[in-house]
Design a protein around this motif. Sequence first.
Motif, PDB file in Angstrom:
ATOM      1  N   PHE A  37      29.617  17.568  21.325  1.00 27.53           N
ATOM      2  CA  PHE A  37      30.418  16.960  20.265  1.00 27.53           C
ATOM      3  C   PHE A  37      30.568  17.916  19.085  1.00 27.53           C
ATOM      4  N   LEU A  38      29.457  18.526  18.651  1.00 25.00           N
ATOM      5  CA  LEU A  38      29.504  19.436  17.508  1.00 25.00           C
ATOM      6  C   LEU A  38      30.350  20.671  17.806  1.00 25.00           C
ATOM      7  N   ALA A  39      30.329  21.136  19.049  1.00 24.30           N
ATOM      8  CA  ALA A  39      31.120  22.306  19.424  1.00 24.30           C
ATOM      9  C   ALA A  39      32.615  22.006  19.401  1.00 24.30           C
ATOM     10  N   SER A  40      32.993  20.742  19.548  1.00 27.11           N
ATOM     11  CA  SER A  40      34.418  20.391  19.563  1.00 27.11           C
ATOM     12  C   SER A  40      34.974  20.121  18.163  1.00 27.11           C
ATOM     13  N   LEU A  41      34.131  20.018  17.151  1.00 30.16           N
ATOM     14  CA  LEU A  41      34.600  19.709  15.801  1.00 30.16           C
ATOM     15  C   LEU A  41      35.548  20.746  15.192  1.00 30.16           C
ATOM     16  N   PRO A  42      35.403  22.038  15.476  1.00 31.57           N
ATOM     17  CA  PRO A  42      36.370  22.990  14.898  1.00 31.57           C
ATOM     18  C   PRO A  42      37.819  22.734  15.313  1.00 31.57           C
ATOM     19  N   PHE A  45      48.382  17.690  17.151  1.00 33.84           N
ATOM     20  CA  PHE A  45      47.274  16.744  16.982  1.00 33.84           C
ATOM     21  C   PHE A  45      46.541  16.483  18.302  1.00 33.84           C
ATOM     22  N   LEU A  46      47.188  16.691  19.428  1.00 34.22           N
ATOM     23  CA  LEU A  46      46.585  16.361  20.722  1.00 34.22           C
ATOM     24  C   LEU A  46      45.221  17.005  20.956  1.00 34.22           C
ATOM     25  N   PRO A  47      44.998  18.278  20.605  1.00 38.12           N
ATOM     26  CA  PRO A  47      43.643  18.823  20.775  1.00 38.12           C
ATOM     27  C   PRO A  47      42.595  18.115  19.930  1.00 38.12           C
ATOM     28  N   CYS A  48      43.028  17.440  18.880  1.00 41.44           N
ATOM     29  CA  CYS A  48      42.073  16.711  18.032  1.00 41.44           C
ATOM     30  C   CYS A  48      41.522  15.477  18.713  1.00 41.44           C
ATOM     31  N   LEU A  49      42.138  15.060  19.782  1.00 37.65           N
ATOM     32  CA  LEU A  49      41.606  13.916  20.518  1.00 37.65           C
ATOM     33  C   LEU A  49      40.304  14.270  21.228  1.00 37.65           C
ATOM     34  N   ILE A  50      40.099  15.555  21.500  1.00 44.46           N
ATOM     35  CA  ILE A  50      38.874  15.984  22.185  1.00 44.46           C
ATOM     36  C   ILE A  50      37.633  15.658  21.362  1.00 44.46           C
ATOM     37  N   PRO A  51      37.572  16.003  20.046  1.00 47.77           N
ATOM     38  CA  PRO A  51      36.386  15.597  19.275  1.00 47.77           C
ATOM     39  C   PRO A  51      36.215  14.084  19.195  1.00 47.77           C
ATOM     40  N   CYS A  52      37.321  13.362  19.136  1.00 54.51           N
ATOM     41  CA  CYS A  52      37.219  11.896  19.090  1.00 54.51           C
ATOM     42  C   CYS A  52      36.616  11.351  20.383  1.00 54.51           C
TER      43      CYS A  52
END
Length: 146
Positions: free
Chosen positions: A62-67, A39-46
Amino acid sequence: MSSDFYSVEEKAIRWNWGAFSNPVVFGVANRTYKTILAFLPCLIPCLTAILWVYNIIPLYVFLASLPLLFAWNVSCGLFAERWVWATGQYEDGATFRAVMDTWNRAGLLKSVVGIIYTVLFAVTVGIMVWLTQGAIFTALSGLFGS
């Protein structure tokens, strides 16, 4: 852990809808905390969303980090069964397969219901916008006297 019934080499990468649709609950319930580490990489889009809201970074960052959000779910769906088997909490493959099949059914149901809900929501919003376009234009033209 080795079993005559279940060979981890044969079914090491089997898709699990339960881990895909709800990785945190799956990880905690099966004592597979790698799903939480994933889950830690998911903090980047947040974080980029917060920075975008305050105009610190542009929208495309922001849009580039959504994947990364989707990648987390996919990695959990792909590798969760391998991670659970490696914990050693299941001594035989029959019990393991029964538990994983239950997670599969529940996760698939959640995914299908989520897709149906999203489509119905999008259609409803689209219809509302389509029906109110004329009313909004009329109200705005009445306000500004055009």
